[in-house]
Design a protein around this motif. Structure first.
Motif, PDB file in Angstrom:
ATOM      1  N   CYS B  92       0.858  -1.177   0.000  1.00  0.00           N
ATOM      2  CA  CYS B  92       0.000   0.000   0.000  1.00  0.00           C
ATOM      3  C   CYS B  92       0.897   1.230   0.000  1.00  0.00           C
ATOM      4  CB  CYS B  92      -0.907   0.000   1.229  1.00  0.00           C
ATOM      5  SG  CYS B  92      -2.014   1.424   1.327  1.00  0.00           S
ATOM      6  N   ALA B  93       0.486   2.257  -0.709  1.00  0.00           N
ATOM      7  CA  ALA B  93       1.242   3.500  -0.760  1.00  0.00           C
ATOM      8  C   ALA B  93       0.272   4.674  -0.719  1.00  0.00           C
ATOM      9  CB  ALA B  93       2.100   3.561  -2.020  1.00  0.00           C
ATOM     10  N   SER B  94       0.787   5.822  -0.317  1.00  0.00           N
ATOM     11  CA  SER B  94      -0.047   7.021  -0.317  1.00  0.00           C
ATOM     12  C   SER B  94       0.778   8.218  -0.755  1.00  0.00           C
ATOM     13  CB  SER B  94      -0.680   7.263   1.051  1.00  0.00           C
ATOM     14  OG  SER B  94       0.288   7.647   2.015  1.00  0.00           O
ATOM     15  N   SER B  95       0.079   9.236  -1.249  1.00  0.00           N
ATOM     16  CA  SER B  95       0.760  10.451  -1.685  1.00  0.00           C
ATOM     17  C   SER B  95      -0.196  11.622  -1.601  1.00  0.00           C
ATOM     18  CB  SER B  95       1.284  10.288  -3.111  1.00  0.00           C
ATOM     19  OG  SER B  95       0.216  10.212  -4.023  1.00  0.00           O
ATOM     20  N   LEU B  96       0.354  12.811  -1.813  1.00  0.00           N
ATOM     21  CA  LEU B  96      -0.483  13.998  -1.858  1.00  0.00           C
ATOM     22  C   LEU B  96      -1.421  13.891  -3.056  1.00  0.00           C
ATOM     23  CD1 LEU B  96       2.172  16.666  -0.915  1.00  0.00           C
ATOM     24  CD2 LEU B  96       0.238  15.910   0.461  1.00  0.00           C
ATOM     25  N   PRO B  97      -2.488  14.676  -3.087  1.00  0.00           N
ATOM     26  CA  PRO B  97      -3.501  14.505  -4.132  1.00  0.00           C
ATOM     27  C   PRO B  97      -2.995  14.743  -5.540  1.00  0.00           C
ATOM     28  CG  PRO B  97      -4.328  15.899  -2.363  1.00  0.00           C
ATOM     29  CD  PRO B  97      -2.864  15.716  -2.129  1.00  0.00           C
ATOM     30  N   LEU B  98      -3.662  14.137  -6.497  1.00  0.00           N
ATOM     31  CA  LEU B  98      -3.419  14.436  -7.900  1.00  0.00           C
ATOM     32  C   LEU B  98      -3.647  15.920  -8.116  1.00  0.00           C
ATOM     33  CD1 LEU B  98      -5.314  11.489  -9.591  1.00  0.00           C
ATOM     34  CD2 LEU B  98      -2.870  11.696  -9.242  1.00  0.00           C
ATOM     35  N   GLY B  99      -2.909  16.482  -9.064  1.00  0.00           N
ATOM     36  CA  GLY B  99      -3.051  17.900  -9.319  1.00  0.00           C
ATOM     37  C   GLY B  99      -1.958  18.702  -8.639  1.00  0.00           C
ATOM     38  N   ARG B 100      -1.401  18.129  -7.570  1.00  0.00           N
ATOM     39  CA  ARG B 100      -0.218  18.751  -7.000  1.00  0.00           C
ATOM     40  C   ARG B 100       0.960  18.348  -7.882  1.00  0.00           C
ATOM     41  NH1 ARG B 100      -1.618  19.647  -1.403  1.00  0.00           N
ATOM     42  NH2 ARG B 100       0.528  20.234  -0.977  1.00  0.00           N
ATOM     43  N   LEU B 101       2.114  18.917  -7.606  1.00  0.00           N
ATOM     44  CA  LEU B 101       3.303  18.456  -8.325  1.00  0.00           C
ATOM     45  C   LEU B 101       3.438  16.951  -8.121  1.00  0.00           C
ATOM     46  CD1 LEU B 101       5.958  21.209  -7.539  1.00  0.00           C
ATOM     47  CD2 LEU B 101       4.756  20.766  -9.695  1.00  0.00           C
ATOM     48  N   ASN B 102       3.940  16.287  -9.115  1.00  0.00           N
ATOM     49  CA  ASN B 102       3.980  14.830  -9.097  1.00  0.00           C
ATOM     50  C   ASN B 102       4.883  14.341  -7.973  1.00  0.00           C
ATOM     51  OD1 ASN B 102       3.371  12.277  -9.881  1.00  0.00           O
ATOM     52  ND2 ASN B 102       4.466  12.346 -11.794  1.00  0.00           N
ATOM     53  N   THR B 103       4.360  14.354  -6.786  1.00  0.00           N
ATOM     54  CA  THR B 103       5.144  14.013  -5.609  1.00  0.00           C
ATOM     55  C   THR B 103       5.319  12.504  -5.504  1.00  0.00           C
ATOM     56  OG1 THR B 103       3.200  13.861  -4.212  1.00  0.00           O
ATOM     57  CG2 THR B 103       4.265  16.016  -4.403  1.00  0.00           C
ATOM     58  N   GLU B 104       6.246  12.123  -4.668  1.00  0.00           N
ATOM     59  CA  GLU B 104       6.546  10.716  -4.524  1.00  0.00           C
ATOM     60  C   GLU B 104       5.499  10.023  -3.680  1.00  0.00           C
ATOM     61  OE1 GLU B 104       8.267  13.221  -3.437  1.00  0.00           O
ATOM     62  OE2 GLU B 104       8.944  12.945  -1.373  1.00  0.00           O
ATOM     63  N   ALA B 105       5.372   8.733  -3.900  1.00  0.00           N
ATOM     64  CA  ALA B 105       4.509   7.887  -3.103  1.00  0.00           C
ATOM     65  C   ALA B 105       5.327   7.275  -1.972  1.00  0.00           C
ATOM     66  CB  ALA B 105       3.900   6.784  -3.966  1.00  0.00           C
ATOM     67  N   PHE B 106       4.710   7.183  -0.796  1.00  0.00           N
ATOM     68  CA  PHE B 106       5.344   6.565   0.361  1.00  0.00           C
ATOM     69  C   PHE B 106       4.703   5.205   0.576  1.00  0.00           C
ATOM     70  CE2 PHE B 106       7.842  10.111   1.920  1.00  0.00           C
ATOM     71  CZ  PHE B 106       7.245  11.188   1.295  1.00  0.00           C
ATOM     72  N   PHE B 107       5.535   4.198   0.740  1.00  0.00           N
ATOM     73  CA  PHE B 107       5.057   2.818   0.800  1.00  0.00           C
ATOM     74  C   PHE B 107       5.067   2.254   2.207  1.00  0.00           C
ATOM     75  CE2 PHE B 107       4.688   1.327  -3.605  1.00  0.00           C
ATOM     76  CZ  PHE B 107       5.240   2.402  -4.284  1.00  0.00           C
ATOM     77  N   GLY B 108       4.127   1.361   2.459  1.00  0.00           N
ATOM     78  CA  GLY B 108       4.142   0.567   3.676  1.00  0.00           C
ATOM     79  C   GLY B 108       5.066  -0.636   3.503  1.00  0.00           C
ATOM     80  N   GLN B 109       5.167  -1.448   4.565  1.00  0.00           N
ATOM     81  CA  GLN B 109       6.061  -2.606   4.523  1.00  0.00           C
ATOM     82  C   GLN B 109       5.451  -3.785   3.783  1.00  0.00           C
ATOM     83  OE1 GLN B 109       7.143  -2.870   8.813  1.00  0.00           O
ATOM     84  NE2 GLN B 109       9.227  -2.544   8.072  1.00  0.00           N
ATOM     85  N   GLY B 110       4.187  -3.716   3.500  1.00  0.00           N
ATOM     86  CA  GLY B 110       3.561  -4.751   2.698  1.00  0.00           C
ATOM     87  C   GLY B 110       3.011  -5.914   3.509  1.00  0.00           C
ATOM     88  N   THR B 111       2.137  -6.665   2.867  1.00  0.00           N
ATOM     89  CA  THR B 111       1.616  -7.918   3.413  1.00  0.00           C
ATOM     90  C   THR B 111       2.066  -9.037   2.485  1.00  0.00           C
ATOM     91  OG1 THR B 111      -0.355  -6.917   4.403  1.00  0.00           O
ATOM     92  CG2 THR B 111      -0.434  -9.280   3.931  1.00  0.00           C
TER      93      THR B 111
END
Lengths: 114, 116
Positions: B92-111
């Motif tokens: 799973c990853a999350s980032s700032l909303p679309l429309g902002r500068l193409n910021t990086e996604a931050f990831f969890g450790q995963g399942t």
């Protein structure tokens, strides 16, 4: 279609050696973003760098440097004076402007031995 | 700042069983992603949410996979019924909303899912 190729599956080096990880990308878009992520054994992907298609300046951050060449569609990553802690899988990725969906390469496993 | 939280870390199920994964993104991140990473491959996007709406689910096998983000915060990914080829790490990853500068996604450790 977008595609990222990391031809090097695994690289082994001895500590303090320099190492370059290759990344070649394909896209028809004129505007795009390129990324490098590190995946240590713990599993999470750690962001290293983002570069947009209009900025071909090379970048250096400590022991890390990146070489972006649009003419060859490459975005290579060099680690200078490698350390054991650099051992991980490194992924190159591509995304379109306005969409943050990442298209990843298959990754390069880097093993740094003492 | 707390990172992306995922649970469980590991899951082993038999084929044809169902399974669910949970993700809590970084506070304030409107965009949430689920990626599937099969061993030896790079992550592949399954679904992308902006708040509680789906932006891209073109690579989600909708006959067996479903995902929801009802209140625009945490999200659940479900597989029913599971197949052997679903064995993978689900990130799973999350980032700032679309429309902002193409910021990086931050990831969890995963399942890490193993289907036997």
């Amino acid at each position: 279609a977008q595609k990222v190729t990391q031809a090097q599956t695994e690289i082994s080096v001895v500590e303090k050696e320099d190492v370059t990880l290759d990344c070649v990308y394909e896209t028809r878009d004129t505007t795009y973003y390129l990324f490098w992520y590190k995946q240590p054994p713990s599993g999470e992907l750690v962001f290293l760098i983002r570069r947009n298609s209009f900025d071909e300046q090379n970048e250096i951050s400590g022991r890390y440097s990146w070489n972006f060449q649009k003419s060859t569609s490459s975005f290579n990553f060099t680690i200078t004076a490698s350390q054991v802690v650099d051992s991980a899988v490194y992924f190159c990725a591509l995304s379109m402007t306005g969409f943050q969906k990442l298209v990843f390469g298959t990754g390069t496993r880097l093993l740094v031995s003492p | 700042e707390a990172g992306v939280a995922q649970s469980p870390r590991y899951k082993i199920i038999e084929k044809r069983q169902s399974v669910a994964f949970w993700c809590n993104p970084i506070s304030g991140h409107a965009t949430l992603y689920w990626y599937q990473q099969i061993l030896g491959q790079g992550p592949k996007l399954l679904i992308q949410f902006q708040n509680n709406g789906v932006v891209d689910d073109s690579q989600l096998p909708k006959d067996r996979f479903s995902a929801e983000r009802l209140k625009g915060v945490d999200s659940t990914l479900k597989i029913q019924p599971a197949k052997l080829e679903d064995s993978a790490v689900y990130l799973c990853a999350s980032s700032l909303p679309l429309g902002r500068l193409n910021t990086e996604a931050f990831f969890g450790q995963g399942t890490r899912l193993t289907v036997v």
